[in-house]
Scaffold this motif. Structure first.
Motif, PDB file in Angstrom:
ATOM      1  N   ILE A   1       0.881  -1.157   0.000  1.00 56.41           N
ATOM      2  CA  ILE A   1       0.000   0.000   0.000  1.00 56.41           C
ATOM      3  C   ILE A   1       0.926   1.216   0.000  1.00 56.41           C
ATOM      4  N   ILE A   2       0.646   2.171  -0.885  1.00 55.56           N
ATOM      5  CA  ILE A   2       1.499   3.367  -0.927  1.00 55.56           C
ATOM      6  C   ILE A   2       0.734   4.537  -0.312  1.00 55.56           C
ATOM      7  N   VAL A   3       1.414   5.243   0.551  1.00 56.13           N
ATOM      8  CA  VAL A   3       0.828   6.449   1.130  1.00 56.13           C
ATOM      9  C   VAL A   3       1.686   7.624   0.681  1.00 56.13           C
ATOM     10  N   ARG A   4       1.059   8.556  -0.039  1.00 56.13           N
ATOM     11  CA  ARG A   4       1.789   9.763  -0.440  1.00 56.13           C
ATOM     12  C   ARG A   4       1.343  10.899   0.456  1.00 56.13           C
ATOM     13  N   ILE A   5       2.287  11.632   0.956  1.00 58.53           N
ATOM     14  CA  ILE A   5       1.919  12.755   1.811  1.00 58.53           C
ATOM     15  C   ILE A   5       2.574  14.027   1.291  1.00 58.53           C
ATOM     16  N   GLY A   6       1.771  15.082   1.169  1.00 55.81           N
ATOM     17  CA  GLY A   6       2.266  16.359   0.638  1.00 55.81           C
ATOM     18  C   GLY A   6       3.133  17.052   1.678  1.00 55.81           C
ATOM     19  N   MET A   7       4.405  17.252   1.346  1.00 58.19           N
ATOM     20  CA  MET A   7       5.328  17.870   2.306  1.00 58.19           C
ATOM     21  C   MET A   7       5.917  19.171   1.767  1.00 58.19           C
ATOM     22  N   ALA A   8       5.136  19.870   0.921  1.00 62.43           N
ATOM     23  CA  ALA A   8       5.564  21.211   0.500  1.00 62.43           C
ATOM     24  C   ALA A   8       5.332  22.167   1.672  1.00 62.43           C
ATOM     25  N   THR A   9       5.714  23.406   1.502  1.00 59.20           N
ATOM     26  CA  THR A   9       5.565  24.389   2.585  1.00 59.20           C
ATOM     27  C   THR A   9       4.121  24.439   3.083  1.00 59.20           C
ATOM     28  N   CYS A  10       3.171  24.380   2.124  1.00 54.88           N
ATOM     29  CA  CYS A  10       1.754  24.463   2.529  1.00 54.88           C
ATOM     30  C   CYS A  10       1.384  23.283   3.424  1.00 54.88           C
ATOM     31  N   GLY A  11       1.878  22.095   3.070  1.00 52.96           N
ATOM     32  CA  GLY A  11       1.582  20.914   3.878  1.00 52.96           C
ATOM     33  C   GLY A  11       2.219  21.012   5.253  1.00 52.96           C
ATOM     34  N   ILE A  12       3.476  21.399   5.269  1.00 60.18           N
ATOM     35  CA  ILE A  12       4.212  21.478   6.546  1.00 60.18           C
ATOM     36  C   ILE A  12       3.561  22.523   7.454  1.00 60.18           C
ATOM     37  N   THR A  13       3.182  23.658   6.871  1.00 61.71           N
ATOM     38  CA  THR A  13       2.524  24.705   7.659  1.00 61.71           C
ATOM     39  C   THR A  13       1.231  24.175   8.278  1.00 61.71           C
ATOM     40  N   ALA A  14       0.545  23.334   7.543  1.00 65.43           N
ATOM     41  CA  ALA A  14      -0.742  22.805   8.030  1.00 65.43           C
ATOM     42  C   ALA A  14      -0.565  21.621   8.995  1.00 65.43           C
ATOM     43  N   GLY A  15       0.681  21.190   9.201  1.00 59.71           N
ATOM     44  CA  GLY A  15       0.912  20.124  10.188  1.00 59.71           C
ATOM     45  C   GLY A  15       1.245  18.767   9.597  1.00 59.71           C
ATOM     46  N   ALA A  16       1.654  18.761   8.314  1.00 57.98           N
ATOM     47  CA  ALA A  16       1.925  17.470   7.658  1.00 57.98           C
ATOM     48  C   ALA A  16       3.071  16.708   8.329  1.00 57.98           C
TER      49      ALA A  16
ATOM     50  N   CYS B   1      -3.862  23.705  -1.392  1.00 56.76           N
ATOM     51  CA  CYS B   1      -3.159  24.070  -0.145  1.00 56.76           C
ATOM     52  C   CYS B   1      -4.112  24.219   1.042  1.00 56.76           C
ATOM     53  N   ASP B   2      -5.340  24.661   0.756  1.00 59.26           N
ATOM     54  CA  ASP B   2      -6.290  24.879   1.862  1.00 59.26           C
ATOM     55  C   ASP B   2      -6.687  23.582   2.559  1.00 59.26           C
ATOM     56  N   MET B   3      -6.522  22.471   1.873  1.00 61.24           N
ATOM     57  CA  MET B   3      -6.987  21.190   2.421  1.00 61.24           C
ATOM     58  C   MET B   3      -5.853  20.358   3.034  1.00 61.24           C
ATOM     59  N   GLU B   4      -4.652  20.914   3.099  1.00 59.54           N
ATOM     60  CA  GLU B   4      -3.529  20.174   3.685  1.00 59.54           C
ATOM     61  C   GLU B   4      -3.745  19.985   5.194  1.00 59.54           C
ATOM     62  N   PRO B   5      -3.143  19.021   5.808  1.00 59.10           N
ATOM     63  CA  PRO B   5      -2.319  17.967   5.225  1.00 59.10           C
ATOM     64  C   PRO B   5      -3.149  16.988   4.381  1.00 59.10           C
ATOM     65  N   ILE B   6      -2.590  16.660   3.216  1.00 64.07           N
ATOM     66  CA  ILE B   6      -3.290  15.758   2.300  1.00 64.07           C
ATOM     67  C   ILE B   6      -2.487  14.462   2.160  1.00 64.07           C
ATOM     68  N   LEU B   7      -3.218  13.349   2.231  1.00 63.87           N
ATOM     69  CA  LEU B   7      -2.601  12.031   2.037  1.00 63.87           C
ATOM     70  C   LEU B   7      -3.308  11.340   0.879  1.00 63.87           C
ATOM     71  N   GLU B   8      -2.550  10.639   0.073  1.00 66.18           N
ATOM     72  CA  GLU B   8      -3.161   9.783  -0.941  1.00 66.18           C
ATOM     73  C   GLU B   8      -2.748   8.352  -0.670  1.00 66.18           C
ATOM     74  N   VAL B   9      -3.740   7.489  -0.680  1.00 64.72           N
ATOM     75  CA  VAL B   9      -3.460   6.075  -0.440  1.00 64.72           C
ATOM     76  C   VAL B   9      -3.693   5.325  -1.744  1.00 64.72           C
ATOM     77  N   VAL B  10      -2.663   4.602  -2.184  1.00 63.39           N
ATOM     78  CA  VAL B  10      -2.812   3.745  -3.364  1.00 63.39           C
ATOM     79  C   VAL B  10      -2.908   2.322  -2.832  1.00 63.39           C
ATOM     80  N   ASP B  11      -4.085   1.718  -2.967  1.00 67.65           N
ATOM     81  CA  ASP B  11      -4.258   0.410  -2.350  1.00 67.65           C
ATOM     82  C   ASP B  11      -3.610  -0.687  -3.199  1.00 67.65           C
ATOM     83  N   LEU B  12      -3.758  -1.923  -2.773  1.00 68.88           N
ATOM     84  CA  LEU B  12      -3.042  -3.023  -3.427  1.00 68.88           C
ATOM     85  C   LEU B  12      -3.505  -3.249  -4.863  1.00 68.88           C
TER      86      LEU B  12
END
Ligand SMILES: Nc1ncnc2c1ncn2[C@@H]1O[C@H](COP(=O)(O)OP(=O)(O)O)[C@@H](O)[C@H]1O
Ligand SMILES: Cc1cn([C@H]2C[C@H](O)[C@@H](COP(=O)(O)OP(=O)(O)O)O2)c(=O)[nH]c1=O
Length: 328
Positions: free
Chosen positions: A30-45, A75-86
């Motif tokens: 399972i892949i989890v992608r997490i946005g770690m740009a400034t917007c994500g980090i500011t929002a608590g990623a 950016c308004d919806m960060e922290p954002i995660l995407e899950v790619v299932d099996l």
């Protein structure tokens, strides 16, 4: 209460376990992608990521791979995660704080094989020389499938993505006559990546159908074959740019270049770019390039005779998409 040293030790052990799980074996994860740009980090990623890694470390969760990525496009919806299932189904989760990531972990990630609620978005690129009818058909397809209640997006690089727009301006500037062919290939690949990550990937799992007006194969043909960099080299460059993302199906619209150009130049409203101004021989080579590509990749590229009236071409393309949409 544990000391700071103890906590640091527990955490580094957990991270080591996760790291090992990400690199060992060829098992599907399972892949989890997490946005770690400034917007994500500011929002608590970062806190979200730390909590997720800690949970995975506790369970030695070897079936999950975490990838840190850039801005997830909203950016308004960060922290954002995407899950790619099996099964490759992508589901996006927005505003994922520490509590939300705990719930996500226990509800979705901890037990592999749990079906995601996201849609299985089908992706299709249309390829072909100038005037083969890509733009016309894409508009017709969008109308048709939307009328049937599907969520459809047409996308064409640079697609309103400002970094990609700027790159495209550099490529198509008629004054840039000194542009090296590999520079051009790299710029196309760069624009493609930005467009893909910012505009397309966030839609996977949400829409039914994403239709691309040209994609990787355009570079393979125009830069790889016509500009003679080498089709394999340009394909490899694009694999790097897209991290191996390819549409589920590519439709090549075949038409005699003389007919295609007649259609284009008869259409006075159209933008004339640097490539449109090249000699007719160029367009003949474009067709040769596509035919080579087709002969080598018939497993993923389908040819449609685009010399016929647009209604007939549309019918064939629509049927191909119907078949794809009906596939699991
Ligand atoms: N099958 C067709 N037969 C005749 N004209 C067509 C056909 N498909 C598209 N056209 C016309 O040709 C021109 C170029 O089509 P377009 O869809 O912009 O091609 P592309 O995006 O592949 O360059 C447009 O004026 C369009 O109306
Ligand atoms: C996407 C892409 C386009 N091109 C070329 C093809 C076109 O001649 C030109 C502009 O594309 P485009 O404006 O999409 O033209 P058309 O309407 O004919 O499809 O850019 C490349 O050389 N490499 C690429 O990767």
């Amino acid at each position: 209460m544990k000391s700071l040293d103890e906590l640091t030790k527990i955490r580094s052990e957990a991270l080591r376990a996760v790291d090992a799980s990400n690199t060992s074996g060829n098992d599907k994860k399972i892949i989890v992608r997490i946005g770690m740009a400034t917007c994500g980090i500011t929002a608590g990623a970062r806190q979200t990521l730390t909590r997720l890694l800690d949970l995975m470390g506790q369970d030695r969760a070897a079936h999950i791979k975490v990838l840190q990525t850039g801005c997830m496009g909203n950016c308004d919806m960060e922290p954002i995660l995407e899950v790619v299932d099996l099964e490759g189904v992508v589901t996006r989760y927005e505003r994922v704080g520490i509590q939300e990531v705990e719930k996500l972990y226990y509800d979705v990630l901890r037990t592999p094989g749990v079906k995601s609620k996201g849609k299985k978005t089908k992706t299709v690129s249309l390829e072909g020389g100038e005037g083969s009818g890509k733009t016309t058909l894409l508009a017709m397809l969008k109308d048709h499938f939307e009328a049937r209640g599907l969520d459809v997006m047409i996308t064409r690089e640079p697609g309103g993505v400002r970094i990609a727009e700027k790159i495209r301006e550099i490529i198509l500037d008629v004054e840039h006559t000194e542009m090296d062919v590999r520079t051009e290939a790299l710029l196309y690949a760069a624009a493609r990546r930005q467009h893909l990550t910012q505009k397309v990937l966030p839609e996977l799992g949400k829409l039914d159908l994403v239709l691309f007006d040209r994609f990787v194969d355009s570079s393979v043909v125009y830069q790889g074959y016509v500009r003679e960099i080498g089709m394999d080299e340009v394909y490899e460059l694009n694999r790097f740019a897209t991290e191996d993302f390819l549409p589920d199906m590519t439709i090549y619209l075949d038409v005699d270049p003389a007919e295609g150009l007649k259609r284009v130049y008869g259409d006075s409203g159209r933008e004339i770019n640097r490539l449109d101004l090249e000699a007719a021989e160029f367009h003949v080579k474009v067709r040769q390039g596509y035919r080579i590509l087709l002969s080598e990749h018939s497993e993923r590229i389908v040819e449609v005779d685009a010399s016929r009236p647009v209604e007939a071409v549309f019918e064939d393309v629509k049927n191909l998409l119907d078949n794809l949409l009906n596939r699991a």
